[in-house]
Design a protein around this motif. Sequence first.
Motif, PDB file in Angstrom:
ATOM      1  N   GLU A  84       0.918  -1.256  -0.006  1.00  0.00           N
ATOM      2  CA  GLU A  84       0.063  -0.005  -0.132  1.00  0.00           C
ATOM      3  C   GLU A  84       0.876   1.204  -0.026  1.00  0.00           C
ATOM      4  OE1 GLU A  84      -3.853   1.981   2.335  1.00  0.00           O
ATOM      5  OE2 GLU A  84      -2.905   0.332   3.220  1.00  0.00           O
ATOM      6  N   ALA A  85       0.548   2.079  -0.803  1.00  0.00           N
ATOM      7  CA  ALA A  85       1.171   3.355  -1.025  1.00  0.00           C
ATOM      8  C   ALA A  85       0.640   4.630  -1.597  1.00  0.00           C
ATOM      9  CB  ALA A  85       2.323   3.360  -1.785  1.00  0.00           C
ATOM     10  N   ALA A  86       0.682   5.820  -1.311  1.00  0.00           N
ATOM     11  CA  ALA A  86      -0.151   6.885  -1.708  1.00  0.00           C
ATOM     12  C   ALA A  86       0.078   6.889  -3.137  1.00  0.00           C
ATOM     13  CB  ALA A  86       0.169   8.075  -0.894  1.00  0.00           C
ATOM     14  N   ARG A  87      -0.971   7.373  -4.017  1.00  0.00           N
ATOM     15  CA  ARG A  87      -0.569   7.640  -5.517  1.00  0.00           C
ATOM     16  C   ARG A  87      -1.740   8.921  -5.802  1.00  0.00           C
ATOM     17  NH1 ARG A  87      -2.956   3.301  -9.474  1.00  0.00           N
ATOM     18  NH2 ARG A  87      -0.863   3.449 -10.273  1.00  0.00           N
ATOM     19  N   PRO A  88      -1.497   9.442  -7.174  1.00  0.00           N
ATOM     20  CA  PRO A  88      -2.364  10.482  -7.250  1.00  0.00           C
ATOM     21  C   PRO A  88      -4.205  10.038  -7.189  1.00  0.00           C
ATOM     22  CG  PRO A  88      -0.666  10.621  -8.915  1.00  0.00           C
ATOM     23  CD  PRO A  88      -0.597   9.261  -8.098  1.00  0.00           C
ATOM     24  N   SER A  89      -4.239   8.869  -7.479  1.00  0.00           N
ATOM     25  CA  SER A  89      -5.765   8.411  -7.520  1.00  0.00           C
ATOM     26  C   SER A  89      -6.140   8.233  -6.266  1.00  0.00           C
ATOM     27  CB  SER A  89      -5.871   7.432  -8.548  1.00  0.00           C
ATOM     28  OG  SER A  89      -5.266   6.295  -8.103  1.00  0.00           O
ATOM     29  N   ARG A  90      -5.388   7.878  -5.359  1.00  0.00           N
ATOM     30  CA  ARG A  90      -5.645   7.601  -3.884  1.00  0.00           C
ATOM     31  C   ARG A  90      -4.590   8.029  -2.968  1.00  0.00           C
ATOM     32  NH1 ARG A  90      -4.437   2.767  -0.539  1.00  0.00           N
ATOM     33  NH2 ARG A  90      -6.337   2.247   0.664  1.00  0.00           N
ATOM     34  N   LEU A  91      -4.626   9.478  -2.734  1.00  0.00           N
ATOM     35  CA  LEU A  91      -3.764  10.109  -1.748  1.00  0.00           C
ATOM     36  C   LEU A  91      -3.584   9.620  -0.567  1.00  0.00           C
ATOM     37  CD1 LEU A  91      -3.914  13.766  -3.238  1.00  0.00           C
ATOM     38  CD2 LEU A  91      -2.284  12.129  -3.672  1.00  0.00           C
ATOM     39  N   ARG A  92      -4.959   9.204   0.242  1.00  0.00           N
ATOM     40  CA  ARG A  92      -4.699   8.753   1.460  1.00  0.00           C
ATOM     41  C   ARG A  92      -4.525   7.088   1.758  1.00  0.00           C
ATOM     42  NH1 ARG A  92      -9.939  11.262   4.530  1.00  0.00           N
ATOM     43  NH2 ARG A  92      -8.850  10.009   6.124  1.00  0.00           N
ATOM     44  N   VAL A  93      -3.735   6.711   2.375  1.00  0.00           N
ATOM     45  CA  VAL A  93      -3.502   5.429   2.669  1.00  0.00           C
ATOM     46  C   VAL A  93      -4.431   5.051   3.754  1.00  0.00           C
ATOM     47  CG1 VAL A  93      -1.095   5.378   1.910  1.00  0.00           C
ATOM     48  CG2 VAL A  93      -1.616   5.811   4.097  1.00  0.00           C
ATOM     49  N   SER A  94      -4.703   3.816   4.096  1.00  0.00           N
ATOM     50  CA  SER A  94      -5.552   3.315   5.275  1.00  0.00           C
ATOM     51  C   SER A  94      -5.140   3.388   6.373  1.00  0.00           C
ATOM     52  CB  SER A  94      -5.800   1.888   4.935  1.00  0.00           C
ATOM     53  OG  SER A  94      -4.661   0.951   5.593  1.00  0.00           O
ATOM     54  N   GLN A  95      -6.067   3.418   7.415  1.00  0.00           N
ATOM     55  CA  GLN A  95      -5.842   3.674   8.860  1.00  0.00           C
ATOM     56  C   GLN A  95      -4.492   2.601   9.260  1.00  0.00           C
ATOM     57  OE1 GLN A  95      -6.569   5.866  10.854  1.00  0.00           O
ATOM     58  NE2 GLN A  95      -8.953   5.909  11.259  1.00  0.00           N
ATOM     59  N   ALA A  96      -4.857   1.437   8.764  1.00  0.00           N
ATOM     60  CA  ALA A  96      -3.555   0.252   9.184  1.00  0.00           C
ATOM     61  C   ALA A  96      -2.161   0.805   8.716  1.00  0.00           C
ATOM     62  CB  ALA A  96      -4.150  -0.829   8.442  1.00  0.00           C
ATOM     63  N   ALA A  97      -2.215   1.383   7.174  1.00  0.00           N
ATOM     64  CA  ALA A  97      -0.800   1.770   6.911  1.00  0.00           C
ATOM     65  C   ALA A  97      -0.385   2.969   7.520  1.00  0.00           C
ATOM     66  CB  ALA A  97      -1.084   1.936   5.300  1.00  0.00           C
ATOM     67  N   GLY A  98      -1.187   3.693   7.879  1.00  0.00           N
ATOM     68  CA  GLY A  98      -0.941   5.064   8.664  1.00  0.00           C
ATOM     69  C   GLY A  98      -0.169   4.767  10.046  1.00  0.00           C
ATOM     70  N   TRP A  99      -0.919   3.638  10.669  1.00  0.00           N
ATOM     71  CA  TRP A  99      -0.342   3.051  11.912  1.00  0.00           C
ATOM     72  C   TRP A  99       1.059   2.613  11.963  1.00  0.00           C
ATOM     73  CZ3 TRP A  99      -5.971   1.374  13.007  1.00  0.00           C
ATOM     74  CH2 TRP A  99      -6.685   2.163  13.626  1.00  0.00           C
ATOM     75  N   VAL A 100       1.154   1.521  10.812  1.00  0.00           N
ATOM     76  CA  VAL A 100       2.400   1.013  10.695  1.00  0.00           C
ATOM     77  C   VAL A 100       3.669   2.024  10.493  1.00  0.00           C
ATOM     78  CG1 VAL A 100       3.678  -0.519   8.854  1.00  0.00           C
ATOM     79  CG2 VAL A 100       1.345  -1.379   9.935  1.00  0.00           C
ATOM     80  N   SER A 101       3.246   2.859   9.502  1.00  0.00           N
ATOM     81  CA  SER A 101       4.145   3.824   9.320  1.00  0.00           C
ATOM     82  C   SER A 101       4.534   4.634  10.524  1.00  0.00           C
ATOM     83  CB  SER A 101       3.823   4.895   8.050  1.00  0.00           C
ATOM     84  OG  SER A 101       4.563   6.083   7.810  1.00  0.00           O
ATOM     85  N   SER A 102       3.664   5.153  11.356  1.00  0.00           N
ATOM     86  CA  SER A 102       3.919   5.650  12.618  1.00  0.00           C
ATOM     87  C   SER A 102       4.840   4.699  13.330  1.00  0.00           C
ATOM     88  CB  SER A 102       2.711   6.186  13.394  1.00  0.00           C
ATOM     89  OG  SER A 102       1.930   7.244  12.631  1.00  0.00           O
ATOM     90  N   ALA A 103       4.547   3.455  13.540  1.00  0.00           N
ATOM     91  CA  ALA A 103       5.136   2.575  14.546  1.00  0.00           C
ATOM     92  C   ALA A 103       6.789   2.570  14.001  1.00  0.00           C
ATOM     93  CB  ALA A 103       4.537   1.327  14.457  1.00  0.00           C
ATOM     94  N   ARG A 104       6.930   2.584  12.656  1.00  0.00           N
ATOM     95  CA  ARG A 104       8.137   2.525  12.105  1.00  0.00           C
ATOM     96  C   ARG A 104       9.014   3.451  12.349  1.00  0.00           C
ATOM     97  NH1 ARG A 104       8.977  -2.805  10.960  1.00  0.00           N
ATOM     98  NH2 ARG A 104       7.930  -3.894   9.476  1.00  0.00           N
ATOM     99  N   GLU A 105       8.533   4.850  12.438  1.00  0.00           N
ATOM    100  CA  GLU A 105       9.154   6.057  12.750  1.00  0.00           C
ATOM    101  C   GLU A 105       9.280   6.400  14.105  1.00  0.00           C
ATOM    102  OE1 GLU A 105       6.685   8.884  10.401  1.00  0.00           O
ATOM    103  OE2 GLU A 105       7.203   7.953   8.552  1.00  0.00           O
ATOM    104  N   GLY A 106       8.780   5.424  14.988  1.00  0.00           N
ATOM    105  CA  GLY A 106       8.779   5.561  16.278  1.00  0.00           C
ATOM    106  C   GLY A 106       8.064   6.447  16.870  1.00  0.00           C
TER     107      GLY A 106
END
Length: 311
Positions: A183-205
Amino acid sequence: SGQHRREAGMKPRRVLVTGAGGFVGNALALGFARLDWEVIGLDRSFDAAWEDDGIRQVTAELADGVPSDLPGVDLVVHAAWTTTDAETLGVTAAAYVALNVRPLLAVLEYSARTRPAAFVFLSSSGVFGLSDGDEGLTDAHQPTGTSPYAVAKRAAELLVPVALEKDTAGHVMRLGYLFGPGEAARPSRLRVSQAAGWVSSAREGHPLAVRADDPRRDWTFIADLAAALERTVDGPAAAGPVHLGSPHVLSDSAFATLIASQLSVPNPVRASATGKVKPPMVPSDIPALRDFAWTSPDDGLRVLLAREVRA
């Protein structure tokens, strides 16, 4: 299934997946390939090379029509859709609807010409309005969503069964909350899912923030979709839209806690809540999927996080 067809010495069935460069379409293309289908993936652009070299990748602007050199297929799965809202795109509501309906019409015209055995239109729980259900959105609830996205999807749900030839079974499938790899943002779908957002936040600490009202959502592991669709299209089309998804329902805090525990980060924190969240979507009770083994959120997250580490 693909295994049974191989054992019987039959040639693979062929599927056309539109929107195959995006999150859902890419997962479907790879999933059908693993099920031993011959896959044609079509999109206006592709974010990355295929993991599976056996998939034919076709770059085209669907609104201009399906390329004339594409062969006929046994199944069409129309996953192409612009989900970024009209305001963010800077277009009118009418232009937004046209942006999505024109490609659909092109694929329907291709299907009328080539007569696939089945056509799947991927709709969404986004067709529903905020007051359409209390505990869960069933297929008995009539959607009343009025955003350009909801209206375009609702119009397509009505259009698809009417526009197909009688020898093509038309399946309208509503998807809910999806999570999984790729899952990644692209022009047709700028917002990623809640799950992807949480995983990204966790990866960044960063701490995982969940809404103070802690809504419940249905969670479907995206890698399950191809196998579920294969089962569904082998049977007759339902009389109306089918809610295609897992029965796994978790609150935001419970899902985020699973991510936190697997990545060994602090438990989620509560943040302010803006607006209302629709209730979970309830899967339709159709014979083809009554014994289907949907991946649990816990197991799906293990796969997702393991693939991210390898990547």
